[in-house]
Design a protein around this motif. Structure first.
Motif, PDB file in Angstrom:
ATOM      1  N   UNK A 186       2.666  -2.726  -4.283  1.00 60.51           N
ATOM      2  CA  UNK A 186       2.313  -1.578  -3.458  1.00 60.51           C
ATOM      3  C   UNK A 186       3.480  -0.605  -3.522  1.00 60.51           C
ATOM      4  N   UNK A 187       3.159   0.647  -3.756  1.00 60.34           N
ATOM      5  CA  UNK A 187       4.178   1.674  -3.916  1.00 60.34           C
ATOM      6  C   UNK A 187       4.228   2.587  -2.702  1.00 60.34           C
ATOM      7  N   UNK A 188       5.352   3.237  -2.556  1.00 58.93           N
ATOM      8  CA  UNK A 188       5.483   4.332  -1.593  1.00 58.93           C
ATOM      9  C   UNK A 188       5.901   5.558  -2.400  1.00 58.93           C
ATOM     10  N   UNK A 189       5.021   6.539  -2.439  1.00 62.73           N
ATOM     11  CA  UNK A 189       5.345   7.793  -3.105  1.00 62.73           C
ATOM     12  C   UNK A 189       6.171   8.632  -2.139  1.00 62.73           C
ATOM     13  N   UNK A 196       9.020   0.742  -4.331  1.00 62.99           N
ATOM     14  CA  UNK A 196       8.138  -0.421  -4.225  1.00 62.99           C
ATOM     15  C   UNK A 196       8.333  -1.071  -2.864  1.00 62.99           C
ATOM     16  N   UNK A 197       7.235  -1.427  -2.218  1.00 66.18           N
ATOM     17  CA  UNK A 197       7.286  -2.105  -0.929  1.00 66.18           C
ATOM     18  C   UNK A 197       7.787  -3.533  -1.144  1.00 66.18           C
ATOM     19  N   UNK A 214      -2.277  -2.303   5.026  1.00 61.96           N
ATOM     20  CA  UNK A 214      -2.167  -2.588   3.590  1.00 61.96           C
ATOM     21  C   UNK A 214      -1.680  -3.992   3.261  1.00 61.96           C
ATOM     22  N   UNK A 215      -1.677  -4.897   4.221  1.00 60.28           N
ATOM     23  CA  UNK A 215      -1.119  -6.233   3.949  1.00 60.28           C
ATOM     24  C   UNK A 215      -1.906  -6.983   2.880  1.00 60.28           C
ATOM     25  N   UNK A 251       5.825  10.392   2.907  1.00 61.59           N
ATOM     26  CA  UNK A 251       5.581   9.128   2.221  1.00 61.59           C
ATOM     27  C   UNK A 251       4.084   8.854   2.154  1.00 61.59           C
ATOM     28  N   UNK A 252       3.670   8.214   1.064  1.00 58.96           N
ATOM     29  CA  UNK A 252       2.272   7.789   0.916  1.00 58.96           C
ATOM     30  C   UNK A 252       2.240   6.432   0.224  1.00 58.96           C
ATOM     31  N   UNK A 253       1.549   5.465   0.837  1.00 60.02           N
ATOM     32  CA  UNK A 253       1.428   4.117   0.253  1.00 60.02           C
ATOM     33  C   UNK A 253       0.216   4.051  -0.660  1.00 60.02           C
ATOM     34  N   UNK A 254       0.407   3.423  -1.832  1.00 60.52           N
ATOM     35  CA  UNK A 254      -0.674   3.325  -2.817  1.00 60.52           C
ATOM     36  C   UNK A 254      -0.425   2.115  -3.724  1.00 60.52           C
ATOM     37  N   UNK A 255      -1.476   1.342  -4.017  1.00 64.78           N
ATOM     38  CA  UNK A 255      -1.320   0.272  -5.017  1.00 64.78           C
ATOM     39  C   UNK A 255      -1.015   0.875  -6.391  1.00 64.78           C
ATOM     40  N   UNK A 256      -0.186   0.180  -7.161  1.00 68.23           N
ATOM     41  CA  UNK A 256       0.207   0.648  -8.488  1.00 68.23           C
ATOM     42  C   UNK A 256      -1.005   0.982  -9.357  1.00 68.23           C
ATOM     43  N   UNK A 257      -2.029   0.142  -9.353  1.00 64.58           N
ATOM     44  CA  UNK A 257      -3.215   0.380 -10.178  1.00 64.58           C
ATOM     45  C   UNK A 257      -3.919   1.681  -9.845  1.00 64.58           C
TER      46      UNK A 257
END
Length: 120
Positions: free
Chosen positions: A54-57, A104-105, A47-48, A3-9
Motif C-alpha cells: 500500500x502506497x502513500x502518494x 510505502x505503508x 485499508x487494513x 497524502x493519498x493511500x493507494x494499492x501499488x496495483x
C-alpha cells in the motif's frame, strides 16, 4: 503537500493517464489526508485489508490540475483523527506530475499501519 493511500496495483494500472480512483466516480472526489498521522489513521480504519504493498502518494497541492477543497469528514473522522479535522478532497483526477514522492505503508505484526518509508 497532501497524502493519498493507494494499492501499488491501482497506481500502476494506467501509468500514462492521470490517476482516477473509484472514489472519484463514486463520491465525486479523490479522498486525501492532510498529513502522515492522519493518513495512518485512515489506513488503519479503511485499508487494513487492501492489497499490498500500500502506497502513500505525497501530492503537491499547488501543482494539481483539479480543484482542491478542504472539508470535514462526514459523518465523522475515522478513529484516531480529531473531531473538526479538515480533509483535502480533489475534484478530478490527480495529474501524475503533481505527485512529489511515493512512500510505502509499514505494518506491524498485528496488521496495523505504523509509518511511511521511501520505496526502495
Amino acid at each position: 503537500m497532501i497524502y493519498h493511500a493507494v494499492p501499488l496495483g491501482e497506481w500502476n494500472a494506467l501509468p500514462d493517464r492521470p490517476y482516477a480512483p473509484a472514489s472519484l466516480a463514486e463520491d465525486g472526489f479523490v479522498h486525501c489526508s492532510p498529513d502522515e498521522e492522519t493518513t495512518l489513521a485512515v489506513v488503519n480504519a479503511f485499508y487494513r485489508t487492501a492489497p499490498r504493498p500500500l502506497l502513500a502518494l505525497i501530492v503537491d497541492d499547488d501543482r494539481l490540475a483539479a480543484r482542491l477543497e478542504w472539508e470535514q469528514a462526514v459523518p465523522a473522522p475515522p478513529p484516531g483523527v480529531a473531531e473538526g479535522t479538515f480533509f483535502p478532497h480533489v475534484f478530478g483526477p490527480i495529474n501524475r506530475d503533481a505527485v512529489e514522492r511515493i512512500l510505502e505503508v509499514q505494518w506491524d505484526e498485528h496488521g496495523r499501519a505504523t509509518g511511511l518509508k521511501d520505496m526502495s
